[in-house]
Design a protein around this motif. Structure first.
Motif, mmCIF file in Angstrom:
data_model
loop_
_atom_site.group_PDB
_atom_site.id
_atom_site.type_symbol
_atom_site.label_atom_id
_atom_site.label_comp_id
_atom_site.label_asym_id
_atom_site.label_seq_id
_atom_site.Cartn_x
_atom_site.Cartn_y
_atom_site.Cartn_z
ATOM 1 N N ASN A 294 0.822 -1.215 0.000
ATOM 2 C CA ASN A 294 0.000 0.000 0.000
ATOM 3 C C ASN A 294 0.853 1.261 0.000
ATOM 4 O O ASN A 294 1.972 1.276 0.535
ATOM 5 C CB ASN A 294 -0.897 0.030 1.238
ATOM 6 C CG ASN A 294 -1.817 -1.160 1.331
ATOM 7 O OD1 ASN A 294 -1.354 -2.297 1.469
ATOM 8 N ND2 ASN A 294 -3.108 -0.906 1.268
ATOM 9 N N TYR A 315 -7.831 2.236 6.943
ATOM 10 C CA TYR A 315 -6.538 1.991 6.300
ATOM 11 C C TYR A 315 -5.940 0.669 6.752
ATOM 12 O O TYR A 315 -5.420 -0.101 5.924
ATOM 13 C CB TYR A 315 -5.579 3.139 6.597
ATOM 14 C CG TYR A 315 -4.243 2.989 5.903
ATOM 15 C CD1 TYR A 315 -4.097 3.344 4.564
ATOM 16 C CD2 TYR A 315 -3.140 2.461 6.574
ATOM 17 C CE1 TYR A 315 -2.873 3.184 3.911
ATOM 18 C CE2 TYR A 315 -1.917 2.292 5.924
ATOM 19 C CZ TYR A 315 -1.795 2.654 4.601
ATOM 20 O OH TYR A 315 -0.598 2.491 3.962
ATOM 21 N N SER A 318 -7.374 -2.124 4.993
ATOM 22 C CA SER A 318 -7.057 -2.193 3.569
ATOM 23 C C SER A 318 -5.624 -2.680 3.286
ATOM 24 O O SER A 318 -5.266 -2.871 2.119
ATOM 25 C CB SER A 318 -7.213 -0.798 2.935
ATOM 26 O OG SER A 318 -6.146 0.070 3.329
ATOM 27 N N ASN A 320 -2.435 -4.604 2.371
ATOM 28 C CA ASN A 320 -2.261 -5.795 1.532
ATOM 29 C C ASN A 320 -0.822 -6.280 1.628
ATOM 30 O O ASN A 320 0.116 -5.615 1.165
ATOM 31 C CB ASN A 320 -2.618 -5.440 0.083
ATOM 32 C CG ASN A 320 -2.525 -6.638 -0.837
ATOM 33 O OD1 ASN A 320 -2.757 -7.773 -0.427
ATOM 34 N ND2 ASN A 320 -2.182 -6.386 -2.090
#
Length: 325
Positions: A294, A315, A318, A320
């Motif tokens: 990210n 965040y 999210s 990865n």
């Protein structure tokens, strides 16, 4: 609530959401809304009541200006200078008659002042009004710079409750070798705790539970008994856990003596949520690159604390990972 607007001369008065009054003069915001209201009221003949605050005064003045009863702004014309006249003939002053002696009378004693009445001179009143205007400006600036979160605040008896709660996901960051394997322990770990917005406007993070018990409403754990005793409460031997917890919450609030009492009766220690720690890690490109693909988290300086907390949670969810480990 729709905005209300009125104009007078080069003034523009706006009543915004929540009744906030803002005034511009010739396109420039006035530093003191109340000061500008007084100037407009004086020019238009609008009578201000000293008991009105800025919002009441602004709203009533806008209604008055929009009623069509407002006199047009005055234009001052310069009159031509009078023509010089011939000097008057000099005359001798007549002698003044002798002043008669005034009878001497005893002074009357001053009436006792009312203890609840304070008499101020116009100068003193103006100084007080200016100080109130300055104080109002400072309050408005402080409100604008703080969080926009609407919390009810601590109750009048000082009890603090929880307004909203959030779960911050756990994340740990590891270094990896060229083969994609972890190198030792994590270099950074964040989250994994519940965060609460309290009624006095703080964000607290619960992190250690007392008296773990498998029963949702079994016998009161010894730790909860000790907490109650420290607050001066006597707990019966057969008292249920939730009964004791609710008694503590009702009398002292959910946050008391550095402890958070949950509605299910569990007791936790808590600390202030450290926004700086999360922002510092999640905006650090080099740190994140050890494990995640990210881009660093973006932060808007205009966000309230609650908006920033929601972005931190979003965040972390999210992230990865570049590796399968």
């Amino acid at each position: 609530m729709a905005q209300l607007t009125a104009r007078y001369a080069d003034y523009v008065i706006t009543i915004g959401d929540g009744g906030k009054v803002s005034i511009e003069k010739a396109g420039t915001a006035c530093a003191s809304a109340m000061g500008a209201i007084r100037e407009i009221a004086s020019a238009t003949g609008f009578a201000l009541d000293p008991k009105w605050n800025t919002q009441s005064s602004g709203k009533k003045l806008v209604a008055f200006l929009n009623s069509g009863e407002t006199p047009a702004p005055k234009v001052v014309e310069t009159a031509p200078a009078p023509a010089p006249s011939a000097p008057a003939a000099e005359s001798k002053p007549e002698p003044l008659p002798a002043k008669a002696k005034e009878p001497v009378t005893a002074k009357k004693p001053a009436a006792p002042a009312d203890e609840d009445t304070i008499t101020l001179t116009p100068e003193e009143m103006n100084r007080i009004l200016k100080r109130l205007d300055n104080l109002e400006d400072r309050i408005n600036k402080l409100s604008a710079s703080q969080s926009c979160v609407s919390a009810p605040g601590a109750s009048s008896d000082g009890k603090i409750s929880v307004v909203r709660s959030y779960n911050v996901p756990y994340v740990s960051i590891f270094k990896h070798d060229d083969a994609g394997k972890k190198c030792g322990g994590y270099i950074k770990a964040l989250g994994g705790y519940s965060v609460h917005l309290t009624s006095d406007g703080r964000f607290i993070e619960q992190y250690c539970r007392f008296g773990i018990t498998s029963e949702s409403n079994g016998t009161t754990p010894g730790s909860l008994r000790e907490i109650a005793a420290g607050l001066g409460l006597t707990v019966a031997k057969d008292a249920k856990k939730l009964t004791v917890a609710m008694e503590i919450i009702n009398r002292f609030g959910q946050c008391v003596n550095g402890m958070y009492i949950a509605a299910n009766g569990d007791a936790y220690t808590y600390r202030d949520f450290c926004f700086e720690k999360y922002v510092g890690a999640l905006t650090n490109k080099d740190l994140l690159a050890n494990q995640f693909s990210n881009e660093p988290m973006k932060v808007n300086p205009q966000w309230s604390k609650e908006e920033l907390l929601l972005e931190i949670i979003r965040y972390i969810d999210s992230l990865n990972s570049k590796y399968e480990d």
